[in-house]
Design a protein around this motif. Sequence first.
Motif, mmCIF file in Angstrom:
data_model
loop_
_atom_site.group_PDB
_atom_site.id
_atom_site.type_symbol
_atom_site.label_atom_id
_atom_site.label_comp_id
_atom_site.label_asym_id
_atom_site.label_seq_id
_atom_site.Cartn_x
_atom_site.Cartn_y
_atom_site.Cartn_z
ATOM 1 N N GLU A 221 10.329 91.351 69.860
ATOM 2 C CA GLU A 221 11.460 90.669 69.348
ATOM 3 C C GLU A 221 10.856 89.776 68.188
ATOM 4 O OE1 GLU A 221 14.475 90.421 70.011
ATOM 5 O OE2 GLU A 221 14.757 91.544 71.684
ATOM 6 N N SER A 222 11.577 89.498 67.223
ATOM 7 C CA SER A 222 11.397 88.821 66.002
ATOM 8 C C SER A 222 11.925 87.438 65.750
ATOM 9 C CB SER A 222 11.453 89.612 64.738
ATOM 10 O OG SER A 222 12.692 90.027 64.444
ATOM 11 N N ALA A 223 12.887 87.434 66.297
ATOM 12 C CA ALA A 223 13.525 85.983 66.197
ATOM 13 C C ALA A 223 12.796 84.759 66.555
ATOM 14 C CB ALA A 223 14.731 86.060 67.310
ATOM 15 N N GLY A 224 12.873 83.944 65.575
ATOM 16 C CA GLY A 224 12.085 82.791 65.551
ATOM 17 C C GLY A 224 10.662 82.784 65.348
ATOM 18 N N ARG A 225 10.144 83.740 64.998
ATOM 19 C CA ARG A 225 8.623 83.914 64.985
ATOM 20 C C ARG A 225 8.622 84.429 63.547
ATOM 21 N NH1 ARG A 225 6.757 88.468 69.114
ATOM 22 N NH2 ARG A 225 4.870 87.728 68.403
ATOM 23 N N PRO A 226 7.363 83.894 63.082
ATOM 24 C CA PRO A 226 6.803 84.220 61.495
ATOM 25 C C PRO A 226 6.601 85.801 61.262
ATOM 26 C CG PRO A 226 5.333 82.540 62.206
ATOM 27 C CD PRO A 226 6.419 83.032 63.405
ATOM 28 N N ALA A 227 7.066 86.428 60.243
ATOM 29 C CA ALA A 227 6.834 87.873 60.107
ATOM 30 C C ALA A 227 5.521 88.489 60.246
ATOM 31 C CB ALA A 227 7.565 88.034 58.544
ATOM 32 N N GLU A 228 4.606 87.481 59.653
ATOM 33 C CA GLU A 228 3.198 87.756 59.642
ATOM 34 C C GLU A 228 2.732 87.727 61.424
ATOM 35 O OE1 GLU A 228 4.134 85.697 56.189
ATOM 36 O OE2 GLU A 228 4.305 85.255 57.907
ATOM 37 N N GLU A 229 3.076 87.209 62.145
ATOM 38 C CA GLU A 229 2.760 87.340 63.456
ATOM 39 C C GLU A 229 3.194 88.353 64.118
ATOM 40 O OE1 GLU A 229 4.345 84.747 67.585
ATOM 41 O OE2 GLU A 229 3.229 83.616 65.890
ATOM 42 N N VAL A 230 4.863 88.651 63.748
ATOM 43 C CA VAL A 230 5.088 89.987 64.608
ATOM 44 C C VAL A 230 4.507 91.185 64.158
ATOM 45 C CG1 VAL A 230 7.335 91.088 64.451
ATOM 46 C CG2 VAL A 230 7.543 88.706 64.607
ATOM 47 N N LEU A 231 4.215 91.269 62.794
ATOM 48 C CA LEU A 231 3.808 92.424 62.178
ATOM 49 C C LEU A 231 2.108 92.645 62.527
ATOM 50 C CD1 LEU A 231 4.650 94.645 60.357
ATOM 51 C CD2 LEU A 231 3.406 93.630 58.324
ATOM 52 N N GLN A 232 1.427 91.578 62.950
ATOM 53 C CA GLN A 232 0.164 91.633 63.381
ATOM 54 C C GLN A 232 0.270 92.294 64.827
ATOM 55 O OE1 GLN A 232 -2.970 90.827 61.716
ATOM 56 N NE2 GLN A 232 -3.641 92.259 63.467
ATOM 57 N N GLU A 233 1.184 91.730 65.661
ATOM 58 C CA GLU A 233 1.290 92.287 66.996
ATOM 59 C C GLU A 233 1.575 93.845 66.808
ATOM 60 O OE1 GLU A 233 4.213 91.579 70.773
ATOM 61 O OE2 GLU A 233 3.983 90.062 69.167
ATOM 62 N N ALA A 234 2.541 94.118 65.818
ATOM 63 C CA ALA A 234 2.674 95.554 65.937
ATOM 64 C C ALA A 234 1.747 96.396 65.421
ATOM 65 C CB ALA A 234 4.005 95.834 64.756
ATOM 66 N N GLU A 235 0.770 95.790 64.338
ATOM 67 C CA GLU A 235 -0.283 96.655 64.027
ATOM 68 C C GLU A 235 -1.501 96.790 65.109
ATOM 69 O OE1 GLU A 235 -4.243 95.751 61.044
ATOM 70 O OE2 GLU A 235 -2.305 94.969 60.684
ATOM 71 N N ASN A 236 -1.627 95.700 65.848
ATOM 72 C CA ASN A 236 -2.568 95.669 66.967
ATOM 73 C C ASN A 236 -2.054 96.914 68.201
ATOM 74 O OD1 ASN A 236 -3.896 93.644 66.033
ATOM 75 N ND2 ASN A 236 -3.206 91.996 67.268
ATOM 76 N N ALA A 237 -0.730 96.956 68.344
ATOM 77 C CA ALA A 237 -0.205 97.769 69.399
ATOM 78 C C ALA A 237 -0.441 99.206 68.768
ATOM 79 C CB ALA A 237 1.100 97.744 69.385
ATOM 80 N N VAL A 238 -0.315 99.598 67.448
ATOM 81 C CA VAL A 238 -0.541 100.797 67.049
ATOM 82 C C VAL A 238 -2.075 101.184 67.009
ATOM 83 C CG1 VAL A 238 -0.452 102.457 64.589
ATOM 84 C CG2 VAL A 238 1.360 100.751 65.450
ATOM 85 N N ARG A 239 -2.905 100.324 66.566
ATOM 86 C CA ARG A 239 -4.259 100.560 66.690
ATOM 87 C C ARG A 239 -4.737 100.989 68.077
ATOM 88 N NH1 ARG A 239 -7.083 99.546 62.200
ATOM 89 N NH2 ARG A 239 -6.279 98.283 60.619
ATOM 90 N N LYS A 240 -4.173 100.232 68.969
ATOM 91 C CA LYS A 240 -4.708 100.214 70.429
ATOM 92 C C LYS A 240 -4.119 101.863 70.877
ATOM 93 C CE LYS A 240 -4.220 98.182 74.945
ATOM 94 N NZ LYS A 240 -3.899 97.189 75.690
ATOM 95 N N SER A 241 -2.966 102.081 70.663
ATOM 96 C CA SER A 241 -2.447 103.483 71.102
ATOM 97 C C SER A 241 -3.259 104.602 70.469
ATOM 98 C CB SER A 241 -1.032 103.477 70.539
ATOM 99 O OG SER A 241 -0.428 104.841 70.837
ATOM 100 N N ILE A 242 -3.567 104.604 69.108
ATOM 101 C CA ILE A 242 -4.141 105.672 68.632
ATOM 102 C C ILE A 242 -5.788 105.492 69.274
ATOM 103 C CG2 ILE A 242 -5.498 106.310 66.351
ATOM 104 C CD1 ILE A 242 -2.867 105.219 64.841
ATOM 105 N N GLU A 243 -6.264 104.398 69.375
ATOM 106 C CA GLU A 243 -7.682 104.447 70.039
ATOM 107 C C GLU A 243 -7.526 104.944 71.399
ATOM 108 O OE1 GLU A 243 -8.800 100.451 70.168
ATOM 109 O OE2 GLU A 243 -9.193 100.455 67.737
ATOM 110 N N ASN A 244 -6.540 104.665 72.267
ATOM 111 C CA ASN A 244 -6.473 105.408 73.523
ATOM 112 C C ASN A 244 -6.267 106.813 73.553
ATOM 113 O OD1 ASN A 244 -6.672 102.911 74.470
ATOM 114 N ND2 ASN A 244 -4.490 102.482 74.815
ATOM 115 N N GLN A 245 -5.733 107.100 72.361
ATOM 116 C CA GLN A 245 -5.619 108.720 72.304
ATOM 117 C C GLN A 245 -6.737 109.661 71.984
ATOM 118 O OE1 GLN A 245 -1.596 110.253 70.448
ATOM 119 N NE2 GLN A 245 -1.192 108.071 70.739
ATOM 120 N N HIS A 246 -7.649 108.801 71.684
ATOM 121 C CA HIS A 246 -9.225 109.523 70.935
ATOM 122 C C HIS A 246 -9.845 109.904 72.210
ATOM 123 C CE1 HIS A 246 -8.671 109.427 66.551
ATOM 124 N NE2 HIS A 246 -8.013 108.436 66.999
#
Length: 246
Positions: A221-246
Motif C-alpha cells: 500500500e502506497s497511500a500516505g507514504r513517501p514514494a522513496e520508502e515504498v519503492l525501497q520496500e519493493a526493491e527489497n522484496a524483489v532482491r529477497k525473492s531472487i536470492e531465495n530462488q538461487h
Amino acid sequence: MKKLIGYFLSPIHYIFFGGLLLIFHPIQWLCLKTGGYKAHKTSVDILNGLLSCTYMLLGSRARFVNNQALPGDRPIIFVANHQSMYDIPPLIWGLRKHHAKFVSKIELASGIPSISFNLKHGGAANIDRKDKKQSMGELLKLGSRMQEKNWSAVIFPEGTRSRNGEMKPFMTGGVSILLKKVPNALIVPVAINGSWKFFRHGKFPLSTFEKMSWTILAPIESAGRPAEEVLQEAENAVRKSIENQH
C-alpha cells in the motif's frame, strides 16, 4: 554444450519469434481499426502468449507465478527488475486482465513490427530519457489513463537492463510521478529471475535449457507514504525473492 546446441536452436527460435511479430502487425492494425481497444488488446495478448511459447524452442522453461489475490477494481503499478527484452511477453500475457501498460523508452516505439505498433496505440508511456519534460508528460498522461480507465502500469525502476542478473538500485522518479496522478494505486513488486541467461553469449547463439521465472510478490500500500520508502520496500522484496530462488 548449451552454447553448441544454441547454434542449432537459435535460428529456429528467431524464425518463429520474428515471424509472429510480422504476422501480428497487420492483425493488430485490423483489430484496432475494426474492433477498437478491446480487439486490439486481445490480439496483443495472444501475440505475447505465443511469443512466450517460443522460449520452449530453446529447451527453456518460463514460469509465471502469481499467488496473490490482486484487486481488479483499482490501478496497480507493477514494479519489476529488468534482465532482458524477453522479460516483456510473459508479463503482458500474465498480467493481461489488469490492462498493464509499459513505461518504455521512445526508441522502441518505431521500426519494430508489432512491438512499436502496440507501444504507439496500446496506451504505453514512451519516454525520451534525454528529455525530462517529455518523459514527465508521458508519465502524467499514463497516470491519467490509469485513473480514468482503471488500467495498470509496468515500470522497470532500474532504468536499464541488467545483463548479468545483478540488480541495480531502483530509481524513484517514474513511480513518484505516477503516484501523483494515481494516489490510490497499489504497488506490486515482480521478481524476474533468469531471463538474462538467454543472452549470456550475446544475441547469437542464444543460451538453451534455461529456467526462468516471473513471480508476483505481495502488494504494498502506497497511500500516505513517501514514494522513496515504498519503492525501497519493493526493491527489497524483489532482491529477497531472487536470492531465495538461487
